[in-house]
Design an enzyme around this catalytic site. Sequence first.
Site, PDB file in Angstrom:
ATOM      1  N   ASP A 255       0.881  -1.171   0.000  1.00 18.21           N
ATOM      2  CA  ASP A 255       0.000   0.000   0.000  1.00 18.21           C
ATOM      3  C   ASP A 255       0.914   1.215   0.000  1.00 18.21           C
ATOM      4  O   ASP A 255       1.664   1.435   0.959  1.00 18.21           O
ATOM      5  CB  ASP A 255      -0.887  -0.012   1.259  1.00 18.21           C
TER       6      ASP A 255
ATOM      7  N   ALA B 279     -12.548  -6.337  -3.863  1.00 15.30           N
ATOM      8  CA  ALA B 279     -12.397  -4.872  -4.007  1.00 15.30           C
ATOM      9  C   ALA B 279     -13.273  -4.381  -5.155  1.00 15.30           C
ATOM     10  O   ALA B 279     -14.449  -4.062  -4.952  1.00 15.30           O
ATOM     11  CB  ALA B 279     -10.933  -4.531  -4.205  1.00 15.30           C
ATOM     12  N   ARG B 280     -12.711  -4.359  -6.361  1.00 12.94           N
ATOM     13  CA  ARG B 280     -13.484  -3.982  -7.545  1.00 12.94           C
ATOM     14  C   ARG B 280     -12.986  -4.807  -8.732  1.00 12.94           C
ATOM     15  O   ARG B 280     -11.768  -4.979  -8.900  1.00 12.94           O
ATOM     16  CB  ARG B 280     -13.308  -2.489  -7.876  1.00 12.94           C
TER      17      ARG B 280
ATOM     18  N   ASP C 197     -15.715 -11.603  -5.885  1.00 11.26           N
ATOM     19  CA  ASP C 197     -17.011 -11.058  -5.451  1.00 11.26           C
ATOM     20  C   ASP C 197     -17.446  -9.916  -6.361  1.00 11.26           C
ATOM     21  O   ASP C 197     -18.585  -9.475  -6.291  1.00 11.26           O
ATOM     22  CB  ASP C 197     -16.876 -10.548  -4.002  1.00 11.26           C
TER      23      ASP C 197
ATOM     24  N   GLU D  33     -21.150  -5.448 -13.768  1.00 17.13           N
ATOM     25  CA  GLU D  33     -22.017  -6.198 -12.849  1.00 17.13           C
ATOM     26  C   GLU D  33     -23.484  -5.997 -13.222  1.00 17.13           C
ATOM     27  O   GLU D  33     -23.897  -4.848 -13.389  1.00 17.13           O
ATOM     28  CB  GLU D  33     -21.767  -5.749 -11.413  1.00 17.13           C
TER      29      GLU D  33
ATOM     30  N   HIS E  79     -21.251  -9.814  -5.627  1.00 16.76           N
ATOM     31  CA  HIS E  79     -20.970  -8.576  -4.883  1.00 16.76           C
ATOM     32  C   HIS E  79     -21.684  -8.582  -3.515  1.00 16.76           C
ATOM     33  O   HIS E  79     -22.530  -7.738  -3.238  1.00 16.76           O
ATOM     34  CB  HIS E  79     -21.377  -7.345  -5.714  1.00 16.76           C
ATOM     35  N   LEU E  80     -21.315  -9.585  -2.717  1.00 19.28           N
ATOM     36  CA  LEU E  80     -21.974  -9.774  -1.414  1.00 19.28           C
ATOM     37  C   LEU E  80     -21.144  -9.273  -0.238  1.00 19.28           C
ATOM     38  O   LEU E  80     -21.547  -9.436   0.911  1.00 19.28           O
ATOM     39  CB  LEU E  80     -22.265 -11.268  -1.194  1.00 19.28           C
ATOM     40  N   GLY E  81     -19.983  -8.677  -0.523  1.00 17.89           N
ATOM     41  CA  GLY E  81     -19.058  -8.308   0.553  1.00 17.89           C
ATOM     42  C   GLY E  81     -19.697  -7.522   1.687  1.00 17.89           C
ATOM     43  O   GLY E  81     -19.414  -7.758   2.861  1.00 17.89           O
ATOM     44  N   ALA E  82     -20.563  -6.585   1.335  1.00 17.55           N
ATOM     45  CA  ALA E  82     -21.158  -5.720   2.364  1.00 17.55           C
ATOM     46  C   ALA E  82     -22.530  -6.217   2.798  1.00 17.55           C
ATOM     47  O   ALA E  82     -23.193  -5.589   3.624  1.00 17.55           O
ATOM     48  CB  ALA E  82     -21.281  -4.299   1.829  1.00 17.55           C
TER      49      ALA E  82
HETATM   50  N1  NAI Z   1     -17.133  -6.310  -2.117  1.00 22.12           N
HETATM   51  C1  NAI Z   1     -17.726  -5.412  -1.349  1.00 22.12           C
HETATM   52  O1  NAI Z   1     -18.918  -5.488  -1.099  1.00 22.12           O
HETATM   53  C2  NAI Z   1     -16.924  -4.299  -0.781  1.00 22.12           C
HETATM   54  C3  NAI Z   1     -15.889  -3.772  -1.501  1.00 22.12           C
HETATM   55  N2  NAI Z   1     -15.156  -2.741  -0.995  1.00 22.12           N
HETATM   56  C4  NAI Z   1     -14.040  -2.255  -1.813  1.00 22.12           C
HETATM   57  O2  NAI Z   1     -12.870  -2.311  -1.038  1.00 22.12           O
HETATM   58  C5  NAI Z   1     -12.146  -1.109  -1.201  1.00 22.12           C
HETATM   59  C6  NAI Z   1     -11.349  -0.843   0.050  1.00 22.12           C
HETATM   60  O3  NAI Z   1     -12.223  -0.524   1.116  1.00 22.12           O
HETATM   61  P1  NAI Z   1     -11.642   0.067   2.492  1.00 22.12           P
HETATM   62  O4  NAI Z   1     -10.572  -0.805   2.981  1.00 22.12           O
HETATM   63  O5  NAI Z   1     -12.797   0.357   3.352  1.00 22.12           O
HETATM   64  O6  NAI Z   1     -11.016   1.434   1.955  1.00 22.12           O
HETATM   65  P2  NAI Z   1      -9.761   2.201   2.556  1.00 22.12           P
HETATM   66  O7  NAI Z   1      -9.762   3.527   1.899  1.00 22.12           O
HETATM   67  O8  NAI Z   1      -9.757   2.113   4.032  1.00 22.12           O
HETATM   68  O9  NAI Z   1      -8.513   1.332   2.020  1.00 22.12           O
HETATM   69  C7  NAI Z   1      -8.049   1.357   0.714  1.00 22.12           C
HETATM   70  C8  NAI Z   1      -6.542   1.307   0.774  1.00 22.12           C
HETATM   71  O10 NAI Z   1      -6.036   1.160  -0.543  1.00 22.12           O
HETATM   72  C9  NAI Z   1      -4.833   1.882  -0.600  1.00 22.12           C
HETATM   73  N3  NAI Z   1      -4.430   2.128  -1.982  1.00 22.12           N
HETATM   74  C10 NAI Z   1      -4.739   3.163  -2.801  1.00 22.12           C
HETATM   75  N4  NAI Z   1      -4.129   3.030  -3.980  1.00 22.12           N
HETATM   76  C11 NAI Z   1      -3.412   1.879  -3.901  1.00 22.12           C
HETATM   77  C12 NAI Z   1      -2.559   1.205  -4.805  1.00 22.12           C
HETATM   78  N5  NAI Z   1      -2.293   1.684  -6.017  1.00 22.12           N
HETATM   79  N6  NAI Z   1      -1.988   0.038  -4.390  1.00 22.12           N
HETATM   80  C13 NAI Z   1      -2.235  -0.460  -3.163  1.00 22.12           C
HETATM   81  N7  NAI Z   1      -3.021   0.155  -2.266  1.00 22.12           N
HETATM   82  C14 NAI Z   1      -3.608   1.301  -2.641  1.00 22.12           C
HETATM   83  C15 NAI Z   1      -5.103   3.147   0.198  1.00 22.12           C
HETATM   84  O11 NAI Z   1      -3.906   3.757   0.627  1.00 22.12           O
HETATM   85  C16 NAI Z   1      -5.913   2.587   1.358  1.00 22.12           C
HETATM   86  O12 NAI Z   1      -5.087   2.284   2.462  1.00 22.12           O
HETATM   87  C17 NAI Z   1     -13.219  -0.044  -1.505  1.00 22.12           C
HETATM   88  O13 NAI Z   1     -12.692   1.015  -2.263  1.00 22.12           O
HETATM   89  C18 NAI Z   1     -14.237  -0.810  -2.278  1.00 22.12           C
HETATM   90  O14 NAI Z   1     -13.948  -0.710  -3.647  1.00 22.12           O
HETATM   91  C19 NAI Z   1     -15.403  -2.209   0.235  1.00 22.12           C
HETATM   92  C20 NAI Z   1     -16.432  -2.695   0.994  1.00 22.12           C
HETATM   93  C21 NAI Z   1     -17.307  -3.761   0.534  1.00 22.12           C
HETATM   94  O1  HPV Z   2     -18.991  -0.480   0.058  1.00 27.69           O
HETATM   95  C1  HPV Z   2     -18.552  -0.882  -1.028  1.00 27.69           C
HETATM   96  O2  HPV Z   2     -17.593  -0.351  -1.638  1.00 27.69           O
HETATM   97  C2  HPV Z   2     -19.175  -2.034  -1.673  1.00 27.69           C
HETATM   98  O3  HPV Z   2     -18.656  -2.534  -2.647  1.00 27.69           O
HETATM   99  C3  HPV Z   2     -20.470  -2.517  -1.179  1.00 27.69           C
HETATM  100  O4  HPV Z   2     -21.352  -2.345  -2.261  1.00 27.69           O
HETATM  101  P1  HPV Z   2     -22.932  -2.474  -2.046  1.00 27.69           P
HETATM  102  O5  HPV Z   2     -23.338  -1.312  -1.211  1.00 27.69           O
HETATM  103  O6  HPV Z   2     -23.147  -3.781  -1.366  1.00 27.69           O
HETATM  104  O7  HPV Z   2     -23.526  -2.413  -3.407  1.00 27.69           O
END
Ligand code: NAI
Ligand code: HPV
Length: 303
Positions: free
Chosen positions: A141, A201-202, A226, A231, A250-253
Amino acid sequence: MSPAELLAKVAQFDALIVRSGTKVTRGVLEAGRGRLRVVGRAGVGIDNVDLQAATEAGCLVVNAPTANTVAAAEHGIALLACMARNVSQADAALKAGKWQRAKYVGVSLVGKTLAIMGFGKVGSEVARRAKGLGMHVIAHDPYAPADKARAIGAELVSFEEAIAKADFISLHMPLTPATSKVFNDESFGKMKTGVRIVNVARGGVIDEDALVRALDSGKVAQAALDVFTVEPPAKDSKLVLHENVTVTPHLGASTVEAQEGVAIEIAEAVGGALRGELAATAVNAPMVPAEVRTKLLEKLRCR
Ligand SMILES: NC(=O)C1=CN([C@@H]2O[C@H](COP(=O)(O)OP(=O)(O)OC[C@H]3O[C@@H](n4cnc5c(N)ncnc54)[C@H](O)[C@@H]3O)[C@@H](O)[C@H]2O)C=CC1
Ligand SMILES: O=C(O)C(=O)COP(=O)(O)O
Protein backbone atom coordinates in the site's frame (compact mmCIF):
# COMPACT_ATOMS: atom_id res chain seq x y z
CA MET A 1 -35.05 2.40 -10.12
CA SER A 2 -33.93 1.87 -13.69
CA PRO A 3 -31.42 4.42 -15.05
CA ALA A 4 -34.25 6.02 -17.06
CA GLU A 5 -36.51 6.32 -14.00
CA LEU A 6 -33.66 7.83 -11.98
CA LEU A 7 -33.03 10.42 -14.71
CA ALA A 8 -36.73 11.30 -14.79
CA LYS A 9 -37.14 11.61 -11.00
CA VAL A 10 -33.84 12.89 -9.63
CA ALA A 11 -34.75 16.59 -9.92
CA GLN A 12 -37.45 16.12 -7.25
CA PHE A 13 -34.90 15.42 -4.50
CA ASP A 14 -32.37 17.28 -2.37
CA ALA A 15 -30.33 14.12 -1.77
CA LEU A 16 -29.80 10.80 -3.48
CA ILE A 17 -28.59 7.68 -1.64
CA VAL A 18 -27.23 4.79 -3.69
CA ARG A 19 -25.38 1.47 -3.41
CA SER A 20 -22.96 0.13 -6.00
CA GLY A 21 -25.66 -0.93 -8.45
CA THR A 22 -26.66 2.65 -9.28
CA LYS A 23 -24.38 4.69 -11.53
CA VAL A 24 -24.49 8.37 -10.65
CA THR A 25 -23.41 9.64 -14.05
CA ARG A 26 -22.90 13.16 -15.36
CA GLY A 27 -26.35 12.78 -16.95
CA VAL A 28 -27.99 12.01 -13.58
CA LEU A 29 -26.19 14.92 -11.90
CA GLU A 30 -27.17 17.32 -14.68
CA ALA A 31 -30.78 16.13 -14.51
CA GLY A 32 -30.69 16.91 -10.76
CA ARG A 33 -29.30 20.43 -11.22
CA GLY A 34 -31.22 23.09 -9.33
CA ARG A 35 -32.27 20.85 -6.44
CA LEU A 36 -29.90 17.92 -5.88
CA ARG A 37 -27.28 18.93 -3.30
CA VAL A 38 -25.91 15.72 -1.84
CA VAL A 39 -25.12 12.26 -3.17
CA GLY A 40 -24.75 9.62 -0.46
CA ARG A 41 -22.97 6.38 -1.27
CA ALA A 42 -24.26 3.80 1.23
CA GLY A 43 -20.94 1.98 1.31
CA VAL A 44 -17.26 2.68 0.65
CA GLY A 45 -16.35 2.63 -3.06
CA ILE A 46 -17.36 5.79 -4.91
CA ASP A 47 -16.22 4.61 -8.34
CA ASN A 48 -19.91 4.57 -9.40
CA VAL A 49 -20.24 8.32 -8.81
CA ASP A 50 -18.85 10.85 -11.30
CA LEU A 51 -17.07 13.02 -8.72
CA GLN A 52 -15.99 15.66 -11.24
CA ALA A 53 -19.53 16.07 -12.56
CA ALA A 54 -20.91 16.15 -8.99
CA THR A 55 -18.47 18.89 -8.06
CA GLU A 56 -19.36 20.89 -11.18
CA ALA A 57 -23.06 20.48 -10.37
CA GLY A 58 -22.46 21.80 -6.81
CA CYS A 59 -23.21 18.44 -5.18
CA LEU A 60 -21.37 17.09 -2.17
CA VAL A 61 -20.61 13.38 -2.27
CA VAL A 62 -20.50 11.54 1.05
CA ASN A 63 -19.99 7.85 1.78
CA ALA A 64 -20.31 5.41 4.67
CA PRO A 65 -16.68 4.44 5.07
CA THR A 66 -16.66 2.22 8.17
CA ALA A 67 -19.85 0.23 8.73
CA ASN A 68 -19.22 -2.54 6.20
CA THR A 69 -15.48 -3.01 6.83
CA VAL A 70 -15.77 -6.18 8.89
CA ALA A 71 -18.42 -7.69 6.59
CA ALA A 72 -16.14 -7.21 3.57
CA ALA A 73 -13.15 -8.64 5.47
CA GLU A 74 -15.16 -11.66 6.62
CA HIS A 75 -16.31 -12.28 3.06
CA GLY A 76 -12.71 -12.10 1.85
CA ILE A 77 -11.71 -14.73 4.42
CA ALA A 78 -14.76 -16.86 3.52
CA LEU A 79 -13.77 -16.79 -0.16
CA LEU A 80 -10.14 -17.55 0.69
CA ALA A 81 -11.10 -20.67 2.66
CA CYS A 82 -13.80 -21.81 0.19
CA MET A 83 -11.42 -21.44 -2.72
CA ALA A 84 -8.58 -23.33 -1.05
CA ARG A 85 -10.90 -26.25 -0.21
CA ASN A 86 -12.98 -26.22 -3.44
CA VAL A 87 -16.15 -25.77 -1.39
CA SER A 88 -18.37 -24.36 -4.15
CA GLN A 89 -17.21 -26.88 -6.78
CA ALA A 90 -17.57 -29.85 -4.40
CA ASP A 91 -20.96 -28.61 -3.24
CA ALA A 92 -22.23 -28.36 -6.84
CA ALA A 93 -20.82 -31.82 -7.66
CA LEU A 94 -22.34 -33.50 -4.62
CA LYS A 95 -25.73 -31.92 -5.33
CA ALA A 96 -25.42 -33.39 -8.84
CA GLY A 97 -24.94 -36.83 -7.26
CA LYS A 98 -21.11 -36.97 -7.56
CA TRP A 99 -19.05 -38.04 -4.50
CA GLN A 100 -15.60 -36.87 -5.69
CA ARG A 101 -13.18 -36.91 -2.74
CA ALA A 102 -10.01 -37.33 -4.82
CA LYS A 103 -10.91 -34.57 -7.29
CA TYR A 104 -11.35 -31.96 -4.57
CA VAL A 105 -8.17 -32.28 -2.53
CA GLY A 106 -7.42 -28.71 -1.46
CA VAL A 107 -4.47 -26.70 -0.17
CA SER A 108 -3.75 -25.47 3.36
CA LEU A 109 -3.70 -21.85 4.43
CA VAL A 110 -1.43 -22.32 7.44
CA GLY A 111 2.18 -21.34 6.75
CA LYS A 112 1.36 -19.81 3.36
CA THR A 113 2.21 -16.24 2.38
CA LEU A 114 -0.76 -13.95 1.84
CA ALA A 115 -0.21 -10.61 0.08
CA ILE A 116 -2.78 -7.96 0.93
CA MET A 117 -2.93 -5.36 -1.85
CA GLY A 118 -4.37 -2.19 -0.26
CA PHE A 119 -3.79 -2.07 3.49
CA GLY A 120 -6.70 0.17 4.45
CA LYS A 121 -9.70 -0.65 6.62
CA VAL A 122 -10.75 -3.90 4.92
CA GLY A 123 -7.21 -5.02 4.06
CA SER A 124 -5.98 -4.64 7.63
CA GLU A 125 -8.98 -6.56 9.02
CA VAL A 126 -8.29 -9.37 6.54
CA ALA A 127 -4.65 -9.33 7.70
CA ARG A 128 -5.66 -9.67 11.36
CA ARG A 129 -7.88 -12.65 10.56
CA ALA A 130 -5.28 -14.29 8.29
CA LYS A 131 -2.70 -14.06 11.09
CA GLY A 132 -5.18 -16.01 13.22
CA LEU A 133 -5.21 -18.70 10.52
CA GLY A 134 -1.43 -19.01 10.78
CA MET A 135 -0.62 -17.26 7.51
CA HIS A 136 2.48 -15.15 6.88
CA VAL A 137 1.08 -11.75 5.88
CA ILE A 138 2.79 -9.21 3.64
CA ALA A 139 1.08 -6.11 2.27
CA HIS A 140 1.47 -3.48 -0.38
CA ASP A 141 0.00 0.00 0.00
CA PRO A 142 1.84 3.14 -1.13
CA TYR A 143 0.08 5.24 1.52
CA ALA A 144 -0.20 2.96 4.59
CA PRO A 145 2.10 3.64 7.55
CA ALA A 146 4.59 0.81 8.23
CA ASP A 147 3.93 0.91 12.00
CA LYS A 148 0.20 0.16 11.43
CA ALA A 149 1.19 -2.95 9.48
CA ARG A 150 3.83 -3.93 12.03
CA ALA A 151 1.30 -3.72 14.85
CA ILE A 152 -0.77 -6.41 13.09
CA GLY A 153 2.29 -8.52 12.32
CA ALA A 154 2.28 -7.74 8.59
CA GLU A 155 5.23 -6.49 6.59
CA LEU A 156 4.78 -3.68 4.04
CA VAL A 157 6.61 -4.42 0.79
CA SER A 158 6.71 -3.12 -2.79
CA PHE A 159 4.10 -4.16 -5.38
CA GLU A 160 6.70 -6.33 -7.16
CA GLU A 161 7.82 -8.08 -3.97
CA ALA A 162 4.24 -8.68 -2.81
CA ILE A 163 3.09 -10.34 -6.01
CA ALA A 164 6.32 -12.34 -6.42
CA LYS A 165 6.33 -13.82 -2.90
CA ALA A 166 2.65 -14.57 -2.41
CA ASP A 167 0.93 -17.95 -2.43
CA PHE A 168 -2.38 -16.10 -2.02
CA ILE A 169 -3.18 -12.51 -3.04
CA SER A 170 -6.16 -10.60 -1.65
CA LEU A 171 -7.18 -7.32 -3.30
CA HIS A 172 -8.38 -4.38 -1.20
CA MET A 173 -7.49 -1.21 -3.06
CA PRO A 174 -10.08 1.23 -4.46
CA LEU A 175 -10.75 1.38 -8.20
CA THR A 176 -9.08 4.56 -9.47
CA PRO A 177 -7.34 5.43 -12.75
CA ALA A 178 -4.08 4.35 -11.03
CA THR A 179 -5.37 0.91 -9.98
CA SER A 180 -7.40 0.09 -13.10
CA LYS A 181 -6.24 -3.29 -14.50
CA VAL A 182 -3.03 -3.34 -12.41
CA PHE A 183 -3.45 -7.11 -12.36
CA ASN A 184 -2.73 -7.87 -16.00
CA ASP A 185 -0.66 -10.21 -18.20
CA GLU A 186 2.55 -8.55 -17.01
CA SER A 187 1.78 -8.75 -13.28
CA PHE A 188 0.36 -12.29 -13.51
CA GLY A 189 3.65 -13.20 -15.25
CA LYS A 190 5.61 -12.10 -12.16
CA MET A 191 3.55 -14.18 -9.72
CA LYS A 192 4.38 -17.69 -8.48
CA THR A 193 2.94 -20.44 -10.65
CA GLY A 194 -0.12 -21.74 -8.82
CA VAL A 195 -0.92 -18.47 -7.03
CA ARG A 196 -4.50 -18.04 -5.77
CA ILE A 197 -6.31 -14.69 -5.92
CA VAL A 198 -9.25 -13.26 -3.96
CA ASN A 199 -10.98 -10.07 -5.09
CA VAL A 200 -13.56 -8.35 -2.89
CA ALA A 201 -12.40 -4.87 -4.01
CA ARG A 202 -13.48 -3.98 -7.54
CA GLY A 203 -13.54 -6.06 -10.73
CA GLY A 204 -11.86 -3.25 -12.65
CA VAL A 205 -8.52 -3.64 -10.82
CA ILE A 206 -8.10 -6.91 -12.76
CA ASP A 207 -7.79 -7.27 -16.53
CA GLU A 208 -10.37 -10.07 -16.64
CA ASP A 209 -9.29 -11.42 -20.06
CA ALA A 210 -5.71 -11.68 -18.73
CA LEU A 211 -7.00 -13.52 -15.65
CA VAL A 212 -8.78 -16.08 -17.86
CA ARG A 213 -5.52 -16.59 -19.76
CA ALA A 214 -3.59 -17.00 -16.50
CA LEU A 215 -6.16 -19.51 -15.19
CA ASP A 216 -6.08 -21.47 -18.46
CA SER A 217 -2.28 -21.68 -18.38
CA GLY A 218 -2.23 -22.71 -14.70
CA LYS A 219 -0.19 -19.65 -13.73
CA VAL A 220 -3.11 -18.72 -11.47
CA ALA A 221 -4.43 -21.93 -9.88
CA GLN A 222 -7.67 -20.47 -8.57
CA ALA A 223 -9.54 -17.20 -8.13
CA ALA A 224 -12.41 -16.22 -5.86
CA LEU A 225 -14.27 -13.14 -7.05
CA ASP A 226 -17.01 -11.06 -5.45
CA VAL A 227 -16.74 -8.18 -7.93
CA PHE A 228 -16.62 -7.84 -11.71
CA THR A 229 -15.77 -5.16 -14.26
CA VAL A 230 -19.39 -5.22 -15.43
CA GLU A 231 -22.02 -6.20 -12.85
CA PRO A 232 -23.81 -8.45 -13.34
CA PRO A 233 -21.27 -10.14 -15.63
CA ALA A 234 -22.40 -11.69 -18.92
CA LYS A 235 -24.16 -15.05 -18.51
CA ASP A 236 -21.53 -16.67 -20.75
CA SER A 237 -18.56 -14.98 -19.01
CA LYS A 238 -15.55 -17.30 -19.37
CA LEU A 239 -14.26 -16.03 -16.05
CA VAL A 240 -17.43 -16.73 -14.08
CA LEU A 241 -17.88 -20.15 -15.68
CA HIS A 242 -14.23 -21.19 -15.24
CA GLU A 243 -13.98 -24.37 -13.17
CA ASN A 244 -11.21 -22.92 -11.01
CA VAL A 245 -13.14 -19.78 -10.15
CA THR A 246 -15.47 -19.29 -7.17
CA VAL A 247 -17.91 -16.40 -7.51
CA THR A 248 -20.40 -14.42 -5.44
CA PRO A 249 -22.60 -11.55 -6.68
CA HIS A 250 -20.97 -8.58 -4.88
CA LEU A 251 -21.97 -9.77 -1.41
CA GLY A 252 -19.06 -8.31 0.55
CA ALA A 253 -21.16 -5.72 2.36
CA SER A 254 -24.33 -7.77 2.43
CA THR A 255 -24.82 -8.79 6.03
CA VAL A 256 -27.76 -7.77 8.17
CA GLU A 257 -25.41 -6.04 10.60
CA ALA A 258 -23.37 -4.18 7.97
CA GLN A 259 -26.42 -2.89 6.12
CA GLU A 260 -28.00 -1.61 9.33
CA GLY A 261 -24.73 0.14 10.19
CA VAL A 262 -24.31 1.54 6.68
CA ALA A 263 -27.90 2.85 6.67
CA ILE A 264 -27.29 4.75 9.90
CA GLU A 265 -23.86 5.98 8.82
CA ILE A 266 -25.09 7.30 5.46
CA ALA A 267 -28.25 8.85 6.94
CA GLU A 268 -26.07 10.77 9.40
CA ALA A 269 -23.64 11.81 6.67
CA VAL A 270 -26.35 12.96 4.25
CA GLY A 271 -28.29 14.73 7.02
CA GLY A 272 -25.09 16.43 8.14
CA ALA A 273 -24.21 17.47 4.59
CA LEU A 274 -27.72 18.87 4.00
CA ARG A 275 -27.36 20.90 7.19
CA GLY A 276 -23.95 22.06 6.01
CA GLU A 277 -22.23 20.45 9.00
CA LEU A 278 -20.24 17.68 7.39
CA ALA A 279 -19.11 19.34 4.17
CA ALA A 280 -15.44 19.01 5.05
CA THR A 281 -15.75 15.22 5.23
CA ALA A 282 -17.35 14.98 1.78
CA VAL A 283 -15.37 12.77 -0.59
CA ASN A 284 -15.22 15.54 -3.19
CA ALA A 285 -14.57 18.38 -0.71
CA PRO A 286 -10.93 18.75 -1.82
CA MET A 287 -12.15 19.25 -5.41
CA VAL A 288 -14.48 22.13 -4.50
CA PRO A 289 -12.69 25.53 -4.57
CA ALA A 290 -12.91 27.29 -1.19
CA GLU A 291 -15.12 30.16 -2.40
CA VAL A 292 -17.53 27.75 -4.11
CA ARG A 293 -17.62 25.63 -0.96
CA THR A 294 -18.58 28.65 1.14
CA LYS A 295 -21.42 29.54 -1.25
CA LEU A 296 -22.54 25.91 -1.34
CA LEU A 297 -22.62 25.78 2.44
CA GLU A 298 -24.66 28.99 2.59
CA LYS A 299 -27.14 27.49 0.12
CA LEU A 300 -27.30 24.28 2.09
CA ARG A 301 -28.00 26.16 5.31
CA CYS A 302 -30.81 28.14 3.62
CA ARG A 303 -32.72 25.05 2.55
N1 NAI B 1 -17.13 -6.31 -2.12
C1 NAI B 1 -17.73 -5.41 -1.35
O1 NAI B 1 -18.92 -5.49 -1.10
C2 NAI B 1 -16.92 -4.30 -0.78
C3 NAI B 1 -15.89 -3.77 -1.50
N2 NAI B 1 -15.16 -2.74 -0.99
C4 NAI B 1 -14.04 -2.25 -1.81
O2 NAI B 1 -12.87 -2.31 -1.04
C5 NAI B 1 -12.15 -1.11 -1.20
C6 NAI B 1 -11.35 -0.84 0.05
O3 NAI B 1 -12.22 -0.52 1.12
P1 NAI B 1 -11.64 0.07 2.49
O4 NAI B 1 -10.57 -0.80 2.98
O5 NAI B 1 -12.80 0.36 3.35
O6 NAI B 1 -11.02 1.43 1.95
P2 NAI B 1 -9.76 2.20 2.56
O7 NAI B 1 -9.76 3.53 1.90
O8 NAI B 1 -9.76 2.11 4.03
O9 NAI B 1 -8.51 1.33 2.02
C7 NAI B 1 -8.05 1.36 0.71
C8 NAI B 1 -6.54 1.31 0.77
O10 NAI B 1 -6.04 1.16 -0.54
C9 NAI B 1 -4.83 1.88 -0.60
N3 NAI B 1 -4.43 2.13 -1.98
C10 NAI B 1 -4.74 3.16 -2.80
N4 NAI B 1 -4.13 3.03 -3.98
C11 NAI B 1 -3.41 1.88 -3.90
C12 NAI B 1 -2.56 1.20 -4.81
N5 NAI B 1 -2.29 1.68 -6.02
N6 NAI B 1 -1.99 0.04 -4.39
C13 NAI B 1 -2.23 -0.46 -3.16
N7 NAI B 1 -3.02 0.15 -2.27
C14 NAI B 1 -3.61 1.30 -2.64
C15 NAI B 1 -5.10 3.15 0.20
O11 NAI B 1 -3.91 3.76 0.63
C16 NAI B 1 -5.91 2.59 1.36
O12 NAI B 1 -5.09 2.28 2.46
C17 NAI B 1 -13.22 -0.04 -1.50
O13 NAI B 1 -12.69 1.01 -2.26
C18 NAI B 1 -14.24 -0.81 -2.28
O14 NAI B 1 -13.95 -0.71 -3.65
C19 NAI B 1 -15.40 -2.21 0.24
C20 NAI B 1 -16.43 -2.70 0.99
C21 NAI B 1 -17.31 -3.76 0.53
O1 HPV C 1 -18.99 -0.48 0.06
C1 HPV C 1 -18.55 -0.88 -1.03
O2 HPV C 1 -17.59 -0.35 -1.64
C2 HPV C 1 -19.17 -2.03 -1.67
O3 HPV C 1 -18.66 -2.53 -2.65
C3 HPV C 1 -20.47 -2.52 -1.18
O4 HPV C 1 -21.35 -2.34 -2.26
P1 HPV C 1 -22.93 -2.47 -2.05
O5 HPV C 1 -23.34 -1.31 -1.21
O6 HPV C 1 -23.15 -3.78 -1.37
O7 HPV C 1 -23.53 -2.41 -3.41
